[in-house]
Design an enzyme around this catalytic site. Structure first.
Site, PDB file in Angstrom:
ATOM      1  N   ASP A   1       0.870  -1.172   0.000  1.00  0.00           N
ATOM      2  CA  ASP A   1       0.000   0.000   0.000  1.00  0.00           C
ATOM      3  C   ASP A   1       0.913   1.230   0.000  1.00  0.00           C
ATOM      4  OD1 ASP A   1      -2.407   1.608   0.497  1.00  0.00           O
ATOM      5  OD2 ASP A   1      -1.620   1.809   2.527  1.00  0.00           O
ATOM      6  N   LEU A   2       0.390   2.385  -0.401  1.00  0.00           N
ATOM      7  CA  LEU A   2       1.192   3.609  -0.399  1.00  0.00           C
ATOM      8  C   LEU A   2       0.874   4.504   0.807  1.00  0.00           C
ATOM      9  CD1 LEU A   2       1.124   4.610  -4.197  1.00  0.00           C
ATOM     10  CD2 LEU A   2       3.002   3.557  -2.924  1.00  0.00           C
ATOM     11  N   ASP A   3      -0.325   5.109   0.794  1.00  0.00           N
ATOM     12  CA  ASP A   3      -0.679   6.113   1.801  1.00  0.00           C
ATOM     13  C   ASP A   3      -0.688   5.523   3.210  1.00  0.00           C
ATOM     14  OD1 ASP A   3      -1.028   7.863  -0.295  1.00  0.00           O
ATOM     15  OD2 ASP A   3      -3.210   7.662  -0.340  1.00  0.00           O
TER      16      ASP A   3
ATOM     17  N   ASP B   1      -1.317  -0.589   6.048  1.00  0.00           N
ATOM     18  CA  ASP B   1      -1.697  -0.089   7.368  1.00  0.00           C
ATOM     19  C   ASP B   1      -3.158  -0.335   7.702  1.00  0.00           C
ATOM     20  OD1 ASP B   1      -3.223   2.966   7.132  1.00  0.00           O
ATOM     21  OD2 ASP B   1      -2.329   2.082   5.347  1.00  0.00           O
TER      22      ASP B   1
END
Length: 238
Positions: free
Chosen positions: A16-18, A188
């Site tokens: 995941d990025l954010d 996250d």
């Protein structure tokens, strides 16, 4: 690093990025402020345009097309177009205005501070595993110096339905030509990242940098294979 399930051999890692590779909260706050200021200055009719107006138009679009949320960029553009028309601009003016606002939005959206530890970790991991980014958002990894670590980037909308749907997870496995169970997904969010990847057959790593208790949080549906508090812990897999 806390283990909940035994790890199987890992052949690739998806991220995941954010809020996984960087703190996205200040980025979004600044981007929304700058985007709204640009919008209000774009045309005299828009000086009283408020954030609440924008969210009302988003809600209206979602009610008419429940699947629109899978592509957050297109959803934002359409909400802007609708808002500009409702504020007296012609359809052509609204389209041009939505394009201009989205260009400004993209500029601020990609002004992301990526910690040195993230770069170091991804650099080390990329020498051992193929890495892939899978995101529901619209940050540009190239603009913040992250794209060089990834074999490719998958985005909800253009590349399938948003996580936790299996579309992008399956597409990553297909493009990598690897079985799902040999891929570790790191994220996250306990719903979109952990539950989503587990349900499609991948292994899951939860990055818990907010010191939450997985046994007490409301969105804990399935236990990940591992839990870490900082990204650098992943280098233990090398």
């Amino acid at each position: 690093m806390h283990f909940y399930r035994p790890l199987q051999p890992i052949a690739a890692i998806t991220f995941d990025l954010d809020d996984t590779l960087y703190d996205n909260r200040p980025v979004i706050t600044r981007t929304e402020q700058e985007s709204m200021a640009f919008l209000q200055q774009y045309h005299p009719n828009l000086r009283q345009f408020e954030v609440a107006d924008f969210h009302r138009f988003r809600t209206e679009l979602l009610a008419s097309d429940p699947d629109i949320y899978h592509d957050v960029t297109q959803w934002r553009w359409l909400a802007l177009e609708l808002g500009l028309v409702r504020h007296g601009l012609t359809k052509d003016e609204a389209r041009k205005g939505a394009d201009a606002v989205m260009e400004n939005f993209a500029l601020w959206r990609s002004r992301i501070y990526v910690p040195a530890a993230t770069h170091d970790t991804l650099e080390a991991l990329s020498e051992r595993f193929p890495l892939v980014a899978i995101t529901n958002g619209n940050a540009d990894p190239a603009a913040c110096g992250l794209s060089r670590y990834f074999q490719f980037v998958l985005r909800s909308g253009p590349n399938g339905r948003a996580k936790p749907y299996r579309d992008m997870y399956q597409k990553a496995a297909n493009k990598l030509d690897l079985p799902l169970e040999s891929i570790l997904h790191v994220g996250d969010d306990l719903t979109t990242d952990v539950a989503g990847s587990l349900r499609c057959g991948m292994q899951a790593c939860w990055i818990n940098d907010r010191q939450k208790n997985i046994m007490a949080v409301n969105d804990a549906r399935l236990l990940p294979h591992i839990e870490i508090s900082q990204l650098a812990s992943l280098t233990a897999l090398l």
